[in-house]
Scaffold this motif. Sequence first.
Motif, PDB file in Angstrom:
ATOM      1  N   ASN A 280       0.842  -1.848  -0.027  1.00  0.00           N
ATOM      2  CA  ASN A 280      -0.077  -0.230  -0.492  1.00  0.00           C
ATOM      3  C   ASN A 280       0.943   1.290  -0.002  1.00  0.00           C
ATOM      4  N   LEU A 281       0.469   2.363   0.482  1.00  0.00           N
ATOM      5  CA  LEU A 281       0.955   3.605   0.053  1.00  0.00           C
ATOM      6  C   LEU A 281       2.138   3.787   0.973  1.00  0.00           C
ATOM      7  N   ALA A 282       1.041   3.210   2.346  1.00  0.00           N
ATOM      8  CA  ALA A 282       2.381   2.894   3.430  1.00  0.00           C
ATOM      9  C   ALA A 282       4.076   2.218   2.959  1.00  0.00           C
ATOM     10  N   ASP A 283       3.781   1.259   2.763  1.00  0.00           N
ATOM     11  CA  ASP A 283       4.583   0.472   1.984  1.00  0.00           C
ATOM     12  C   ASP A 283       6.080   0.704   1.036  1.00  0.00           C
ATOM     13  N   LEU A 284       4.785   1.785  -0.001  1.00  0.00           N
ATOM     14  CA  LEU A 284       5.590   2.572  -0.927  1.00  0.00           C
ATOM     15  C   LEU A 284       6.334   3.410  -0.313  1.00  0.00           C
ATOM     16  N   ALA A 285       6.349   4.380   0.815  1.00  0.00           N
ATOM     17  CA  ALA A 285       6.687   5.096   1.130  1.00  0.00           C
ATOM     18  C   ALA A 285       8.031   4.835   1.480  1.00  0.00           C
ATOM     19  N   VAL A 286       8.187   3.785   2.887  1.00  0.00           N
ATOM     20  CA  VAL A 286       9.035   2.878   3.752  1.00  0.00           C
ATOM     21  C   VAL A 286      10.097   2.799   2.227  1.00  0.00           C
ATOM     22  N   PHE A 287       9.900   2.319   1.716  1.00  0.00           N
ATOM     23  CA  PHE A 287      10.671   1.608   1.020  1.00  0.00           C
ATOM     24  C   PHE A 287      11.972   2.669  -0.388  1.00  0.00           C
ATOM     25  N   GLY A 288      10.714   3.672  -0.736  1.00  0.00           N
ATOM     26  CA  GLY A 288      11.089   4.179  -1.849  1.00  0.00           C
ATOM     27  C   GLY A 288      12.391   5.310  -0.743  1.00  0.00           C
ATOM     28  N   VAL A 289      12.093   5.504   0.942  1.00  0.00           N
ATOM     29  CA  VAL A 289      13.221   6.527   1.042  1.00  0.00           C
ATOM     30  C   VAL A 289      14.259   6.063   1.738  1.00  0.00           C
ATOM     31  N   LEU A 290      13.349   4.652   2.036  1.00  0.00           N
ATOM     32  CA  LEU A 290      15.127   3.238   2.030  1.00  0.00           C
ATOM     33  C   LEU A 290      15.748   3.142   0.848  1.00  0.00           C
ATOM     34  N   ARG A 291      15.729   3.143  -0.118  1.00  0.00           N
ATOM     35  CA  ARG A 291      15.853   2.972  -1.253  1.00  0.00           C
ATOM     36  C   ARG A 291      17.736   3.305  -1.827  1.00  0.00           C
ATOM     37  N   PRO A 292      17.693   5.061  -1.566  1.00  0.00           N
ATOM     38  CA  PRO A 292      18.810   5.093  -1.735  1.00  0.00           C
ATOM     39  C   PRO A 292      19.869   5.205  -0.739  1.00  0.00           C
ATOM     40  N   ILE A 293      19.515   4.275   0.467  1.00  0.00           N
ATOM     41  CA  ILE A 293      20.539   4.082   1.167  1.00  0.00           C
ATOM     42  C   ILE A 293      20.904   2.356   1.022  1.00  0.00           C
ATOM     43  N   ARG A 294      19.716   1.701   0.278  1.00  0.00           N
ATOM     44  CA  ARG A 294      20.005   0.118   0.811  1.00  0.00           C
ATOM     45  C   ARG A 294      21.412  -0.716   0.206  1.00  0.00           C
ATOM     46  N   ASN A 295      22.219   0.229  -0.837  1.00  0.00           N
ATOM     47  CA  ASN A 295      23.361  -0.234  -0.845  1.00  0.00           C
ATOM     48  C   ASN A 295      24.726   0.448  -0.228  1.00  0.00           C
ATOM     49  N   LEU A 296      24.683   1.346   0.593  1.00  0.00           N
ATOM     50  CA  LEU A 296      25.535   1.910   1.248  1.00  0.00           C
ATOM     51  C   LEU A 296      25.710   1.604   3.233  1.00  0.00           C
ATOM     52  N   LYS A 297      27.167   1.263   3.331  1.00  0.00           N
ATOM     53  CA  LYS A 297      26.974   0.545   4.489  1.00  0.00           C
ATOM     54  C   LYS A 297      26.060   0.518   5.495  1.00  0.00           C
ATOM     55  N   SER A 298      25.122   1.936   5.609  1.00  0.00           N
ATOM     56  CA  SER A 298      24.339   1.956   6.906  1.00  0.00           C
ATOM     57  C   SER A 298      23.021   0.785   6.183  1.00  0.00           C
ATOM     58  N   GLY A 299      23.084   1.213   4.687  1.00  0.00           N
ATOM     59  CA  GLY A 299      21.723   0.597   3.898  1.00  0.00           C
ATOM     60  C   GLY A 299      22.036  -1.739   4.693  1.00  0.00           C
ATOM     61  N   LYS A 300      23.332  -2.013   4.527  1.00  0.00           N
ATOM     62  CA  LYS A 300      23.736  -3.483   4.504  1.00  0.00           C
ATOM     63  C   LYS A 300      23.514  -3.527   6.117  1.00  0.00           C
ATOM     64  N   ASP A 301      24.592  -3.042   6.753  1.00  0.00           N
ATOM     65  CA  ASP A 301      24.204  -2.989   8.304  1.00  0.00           C
ATOM     66  C   ASP A 301      22.538  -2.854   8.859  1.00  0.00           C
ATOM     67  N   MET A 302      21.627  -2.103   8.091  1.00  0.00           N
ATOM     68  CA  MET A 302      20.202  -2.664   8.599  1.00  0.00           C
ATOM     69  C   MET A 302      19.461  -3.194   7.862  1.00  0.00           C
ATOM     70  N   VAL A 303      20.055  -4.377   6.231  1.00  0.00           N
ATOM     71  CA  VAL A 303      19.491  -5.293   6.723  1.00  0.00           C
ATOM     72  C   VAL A 303      20.214  -6.789   7.344  1.00  0.00           C
ATOM     73  N   ALA A 304      21.606  -6.416   7.620  1.00  0.00           N
ATOM     74  CA  ALA A 304      22.398  -8.216   8.474  1.00  0.00           C
ATOM     75  C   ALA A 304      22.145  -7.863   9.721  1.00  0.00           C
ATOM     76  N   ASN A 305      20.766  -7.184  10.571  1.00  0.00           N
ATOM     77  CA  ASN A 305      20.785  -6.192  11.719  1.00  0.00           C
ATOM     78  C   ASN A 305      20.240  -6.530  12.346  1.00  0.00           C
ATOM     79  N   THR A 306      19.241  -6.634  10.990  1.00  0.00           N
ATOM     80  CA  THR A 306      17.321  -6.833  11.881  1.00  0.00           C
ATOM     81  C   THR A 306      16.303  -7.584  10.598  1.00  0.00           C
TER      82      THR A 306
END
Length: 327
Positions: A280-306
Amino acid sequence: MRRLSGLAAIFQAAKGVGAVPARTAEYRMVQSALYSTGNNSSVMSHVLSHTKHDDQSSRAAARVVSGTMLFSVAASTLAGEAHAKEPIPPKFRPNDVVLYQYEACPFCNKVKAFLDYYDIPYKIVEVNPISKNEIKWSDYKKVPILMVDGEQMVDSSDIVDKLFQKVCPQVAAKSTSDNDEENKWRKWVDNHLVHILSPNIYRSASEALESFDYITTQGNFSFYERTVAKYAGATAMYFVSKKLKKKYNITDERAALYEAAETWVDALNGRDFLGGSKPNLADLAVFGVLRPIRNLKSGKDMVANTRIGDWYSRMEGAVGQPSKVQA
Ligand SMILES: N[C@@H](CCC(=O)N[C@@H](CS)C(=O)NCC(=O)O)C(=O)O
């Protein structure tokens, strides 16, 4: 003051390297790196007081750094297969959609996630954050601005609401308890999640450099512009991110990011998406703002630790490739 001293040091260092037009570019690049902090007016005027030239290279360099606040690695995070994509309903087939944006602006990326998910083709105009020449025609001075067949739309959430009314008029007209949940999480994105991102991607010198390294590989820039953008921008944003951390009462930026990711997974409550079987629109909003950081260290850490990774992958598959077309 600390920030200004840091910037002054960069200016001094850079002065020894380049000719006058390039020096102008330095000021502009650092300024543009500060554009979305909301606290940059003193630095802006300091920088502008040193800025006399409006040469091509400074504009190009400024554009590079302008995307860096949350620089976009969208292209590299779009590897997922596109399934569960929503076709554009026959009633809404705009001929000309143009997004005026900063590449890394989280609000712009929210709009892009919507357009991509609904397969609405759009052109992008990258706005120069200093001159804003590209949006001079508009009274609205922020991005995103979306033009849909000549109609101007502003403010990311309003844009998404308006588009959704066109794309799914029946669903948009209904008010259900599901809407309350969706709205609550859309507000959480704007009021909480976006503020955690910059302190994370500019957390340390190496992470700030990583962020700027990627963004400066985009576009067609000289070695000099790229080098200055990377080191001056990273240094400036390192200091700015500390200020933002204080402003938003963040003590440990990574802990805050992990907590936000876990909070979101808890909200899903076992569902594939907040919207159930489809985003829904909330999924798209969360995904939209996270997409630019996903492949940075912070995004990788986020995926690895949550536990957010599975949902994120499902979203990549659902949103698919950008539906952007050549401007
Ligand atoms: N509430 C607006 C916020 C938009 C916004 O703050 N955009 C920033 C860029 S991320 C901006 O244009 N700031 C003004 C500037 O750069 O001068 C939205 O959701 O679209």
